[in-house]
Design a protein around this motif. Structure first.
Motif, mmCIF file in Angstrom:
data_model
loop_
_atom_site.group_PDB
_atom_site.id
_atom_site.type_symbol
_atom_site.label_atom_id
_atom_site.label_comp_id
_atom_site.label_asym_id
_atom_site.label_seq_id
_atom_site.Cartn_x
_atom_site.Cartn_y
_atom_site.Cartn_z
ATOM 1 N N VAL A 130 3.864 4.894 -7.850
ATOM 2 C CA VAL A 130 2.798 4.065 -7.142
ATOM 3 C C VAL A 130 1.659 5.179 -6.842
ATOM 4 C CG1 VAL A 130 4.232 2.427 -6.121
ATOM 5 C CG2 VAL A 130 3.920 4.701 -4.964
ATOM 6 N N PRO A 131 0.452 4.877 -6.540
ATOM 7 C CA PRO A 131 -0.479 5.963 -6.259
ATOM 8 C C PRO A 131 -0.467 6.391 -4.872
ATOM 9 C CG PRO A 131 -1.552 3.729 -7.002
ATOM 10 C CD PRO A 131 -0.114 3.383 -6.826
ATOM 11 N N ALA A 132 -0.544 7.653 -4.936
ATOM 12 C CA ALA A 132 -0.118 8.444 -3.762
ATOM 13 C C ALA A 132 -0.871 8.036 -2.346
ATOM 14 C CB ALA A 132 -0.386 10.182 -3.857
ATOM 15 N N GLU A 133 -2.071 7.681 -2.698
ATOM 16 C CA GLU A 133 -2.998 7.077 -1.553
ATOM 17 C C GLU A 133 -2.717 5.809 -0.835
ATOM 18 O OE1 GLU A 133 -6.335 4.609 -4.303
ATOM 19 O OE2 GLU A 133 -6.737 6.448 -3.707
ATOM 20 N N ILE A 134 -1.661 4.821 -1.433
ATOM 21 C CA ILE A 134 -1.034 3.879 -0.691
ATOM 22 C C ILE A 134 -0.015 4.144 0.316
ATOM 23 C CG2 ILE A 134 -2.189 2.474 -2.442
ATOM 24 C CD1 ILE A 134 0.834 1.760 -3.027
ATOM 25 N N LEU A 135 0.615 5.327 0.276
ATOM 26 C CA LEU A 135 1.782 5.664 0.929
ATOM 27 C C LEU A 135 1.521 6.372 2.200
ATOM 28 C CD1 LEU A 135 3.865 7.367 -1.937
ATOM 29 C CD2 LEU A 135 4.227 4.721 -0.860
ATOM 30 N N GLU B 165 -0.137 9.947 -8.975
ATOM 31 C CA GLU B 165 0.797 9.055 -8.607
ATOM 32 C C GLU B 165 2.191 9.878 -7.928
ATOM 33 O OE1 GLU B 165 0.670 5.567 -11.713
ATOM 34 O OE2 GLU B 165 1.834 7.149 -12.171
ATOM 35 N N VAL B 166 3.095 9.048 -7.485
ATOM 36 C CA VAL B 166 4.161 9.565 -7.087
ATOM 37 C C VAL B 166 5.428 8.468 -7.188
ATOM 38 C CG1 VAL B 166 5.509 9.769 -4.532
ATOM 39 C CG2 VAL B 166 3.201 10.513 -4.844
ATOM 40 N N ARG B 167 6.635 9.191 -7.508
ATOM 41 C CA ARG B 167 7.646 8.127 -7.834
ATOM 42 C C ARG B 167 8.469 8.131 -6.236
ATOM 43 N NH1 ARG B 167 11.712 9.267 -12.613
ATOM 44 N NH2 ARG B 167 10.114 8.605 -13.714
ATOM 45 N N VAL B 168 8.835 6.547 -6.079
ATOM 46 C CA VAL B 168 9.580 6.266 -4.780
ATOM 47 C C VAL B 168 10.794 5.847 -5.211
ATOM 48 C CG1 VAL B 168 9.377 5.443 -2.366
ATOM 49 C CG2 VAL B 168 7.374 6.363 -3.405
ATOM 50 N N ARG B 169 11.918 6.078 -4.391
ATOM 51 C CA ARG B 169 13.233 5.376 -4.684
ATOM 52 C C ARG B 169 13.261 4.719 -3.496
ATOM 53 N NH1 ARG B 169 17.725 7.193 -2.072
ATOM 54 N NH2 ARG B 169 16.840 9.201 -2.106
ATOM 55 N N ALA C 265 5.669 15.598 -1.126
ATOM 56 C CA ALA C 265 6.230 16.370 -1.969
ATOM 57 C C ALA C 265 7.902 15.555 -1.880
ATOM 58 C CB ALA C 265 6.634 17.825 -1.280
ATOM 59 N N PRO C 266 8.562 15.871 -3.045
ATOM 60 C CA PRO C 266 9.902 15.372 -3.032
ATOM 61 C C PRO C 266 10.721 15.537 -1.930
ATOM 62 C CG PRO C 266 9.266 16.388 -5.280
ATOM 63 C CD PRO C 266 8.236 16.726 -4.290
ATOM 64 N N GLY C 267 11.359 14.404 -1.681
ATOM 65 C CA GLY C 267 12.158 14.344 -0.328
ATOM 66 C C GLY C 267 11.516 13.924 0.939
ATOM 67 N N ASP C 268 10.117 13.667 0.763
ATOM 68 C CA ASP C 268 9.390 13.089 1.936
ATOM 69 C C ASP C 268 9.729 11.668 1.962
ATOM 70 O OD1 ASP C 268 7.952 15.465 2.520
ATOM 71 O OD2 ASP C 268 6.118 14.706 1.611
ATOM 72 N N ARG C 269 10.132 11.095 3.261
ATOM 73 C CA ARG C 269 9.988 9.830 3.628
ATOM 74 C C ARG C 269 8.730 8.996 3.826
ATOM 75 N NH1 ARG C 269 11.664 9.014 8.525
ATOM 76 N NH2 ARG C 269 12.408 6.847 8.013
ATOM 77 N N VAL C 270 8.567 8.280 3.157
ATOM 78 C CA VAL C 270 7.074 7.462 3.071
ATOM 79 C C VAL C 270 7.609 5.811 2.850
ATOM 80 C CG1 VAL C 270 6.090 8.996 1.558
ATOM 81 C CG2 VAL C 270 7.325 7.160 0.476
ATOM 82 N N GLY D 207 11.070 4.336 1.381
ATOM 83 C CA GLY D 207 12.104 4.839 0.779
ATOM 84 C C GLY D 207 11.688 6.604 0.490
ATOM 85 N N VAL D 208 12.057 7.353 -0.381
ATOM 86 C CA VAL D 208 11.910 8.685 -0.631
ATOM 87 C C VAL D 208 11.192 9.151 -1.867
ATOM 88 C CG1 VAL D 208 13.361 10.832 -0.579
ATOM 89 C CG2 VAL D 208 14.177 9.057 0.504
ATOM 90 N N VAL D 209 10.276 10.140 -1.602
ATOM 91 C CA VAL D 209 9.465 10.611 -2.935
ATOM 92 C C VAL D 209 10.576 11.311 -3.704
ATOM 93 C CG1 VAL D 209 7.770 12.190 -3.718
ATOM 94 C CG2 VAL D 209 7.494 10.808 -1.666
ATOM 95 N N GLU D 210 10.719 10.996 -5.059
ATOM 96 C CA GLU D 210 11.503 11.662 -5.931
ATOM 97 C C GLU D 210 10.865 12.708 -6.788
ATOM 98 O OE1 GLU D 210 13.893 8.701 -8.016
ATOM 99 O OE2 GLU D 210 15.570 9.334 -6.376
ATOM 100 N N ALA D 211 9.611 12.224 -6.990
ATOM 101 C CA ALA D 211 8.755 13.412 -7.939
ATOM 102 C C ALA D 211 7.190 12.925 -7.813
ATOM 103 C CB ALA D 211 8.976 12.947 -9.622
#
Length: 324
Positions: free
Chosen positions: A100-105, A30-34, A79-84, A66-70
């Motif tokens: 969210v699952p990283a695979e959907i970004l 998973e990835v946290r996205v703001r 990675a954190p800071g990536d725009r997705v 948005g932006v990946v936070e973690a």
């Protein structure tokens, strides 16, 4: 604390509730996205109303940027800071941030802003599969596009013109007619004061059109039938005007041995390869200027109910964003 929309029952826009929740660390994969921008789509109103049933309670929305936070364990592609950005699957985009699952970004190229991504991902990928894979439009074909000034309609008009097709668009007002023409529509029909099928037959010297792209549904179904050429294809992909119900297959033979399909995005973006190829094609046309993305209106994230009322009433033009 993340702020997010939740529905505990289906109904009108008033069923949208807002809650604050503390997000756990992203889990494995998973990835946290703001979120910086969230896309509003007509399908969101179907989930809210129950036209498309979802397990309750449920979040709303599938499109956001948005932006990946973690990142969680096992995630190496981001990675954190990536725009997705994402257009799903899965609901819950009406949120300030979420896991969210990283695979959907998908990573966003520098040429695509967060707002443009949130405005175009779902609608643009819809246009891609409708034009290039469902209808397989070729240069020289004439295509009828309902709701040509809407967010998806605008992309369809531009995509079709890029391929060399002739476009007949239907709209609900003179302002929307001007917009459709500016995007390249060869003919525009204002359905509140003109009979769609009569005008289509007039424009095509009685032949009708080989392809109808109909995202409206019930209220345009008869017009689509009467506008299609012999052995023509109607691609019914939405229900903005209510669902198409009680279809008798004999109707298709009476209108000229027609073909009809009722596709969904998920069946055309079913594999990672289809997703990668379709998104790349979309970003290529946006970045090159072939597809202009109109953001017609912005609402605060917490004003999603107001935005739902506006889109259902036909008061919007182009894409609608919710801004956290």
């Amino acid at each position: 604390m993340a702020r997010m929309a939740v529905i505990e029952k289906t109904g009108g826009p008033e069923v949208i509730q807002w809650v604050e929740r503390e997000l756990p660390p992203p889990g494995a994969g998973e990835v946290r996205v703001r979120h910086n921008a969230v896309g509003l789509n007509f399908i969101d109103t179907y989930h809210r109303s129950g036209l498309y049933p979802v397990p309750l309670p449920s979040g709303l929305g599938s499109e956001a940027a948005g932006v990946v936070e973690a990142v969680g364990a096992g995630v190496t592609s981001l990675a954190p800071g990536d725009r997705v950005a994402t257009f799903g699957p899965g609901l819950g985009a009406y949120a300030s941030e979420r896991n969210v699952p990283a695979e959907i970004l998908v990573k966003l190229p520098d040429a695509i802003s967060d707002e443009v991504a949130a405005a175009v991902m779902l609608k643009g990928c819809t246009a891609e599969y409708l034009v290039e894979r469902a209808a397989r439009v070729q240069a020289g074909m004439t295509v009828l596009v309902h709701a040509a000034a809407g967010a998806t309609g605008q992309l369809l008009v531009q995509w079709l013109k890029h391929l060399g097709a002739s476009v007949i668009g239907t709209v609900g007002s003179s302002d929307k007619a001007e917009r459709a023409r500016a995007l390249g529509a060869d003919h525009v029909i204002e359905y509140k004061r003109e009979d769609i099928a009569e005008r289509v037959r007039e424009i095509t010297d009685g032949a009708g059109v080989p392809v109808v792209l109909d995202g409206v549904g019930g209220s345009t179904w008869e017009a689509s039938l009467k506008s299609a050429a012999r052995r023509g294809l109607i691609v019914s992909f939405g229900n903005a005007g209510g669902p198409v119900e009680g279809v008798n297959l004999g109707t298709l033979s009476r209108h000229g041995s027609l073909f009809v399909t009722r596709p969904t995005l998920g069946d055309y973006y079913a594999t990672p390869q289809e997703r990668e190829t379709g998104v790349a094609r979309l970003f290529e046309l946006v970045a090159s200027g072939v597809l202009g993305v109109e953001i017609g209106q912005r609402f605060k994230l917490e004003d999603a109910a107001e935005a739902h009322r506006a889109i259902a009433a036909g008061e919007t033009m182009g894409a609608t964003l919710l801004i956290p």
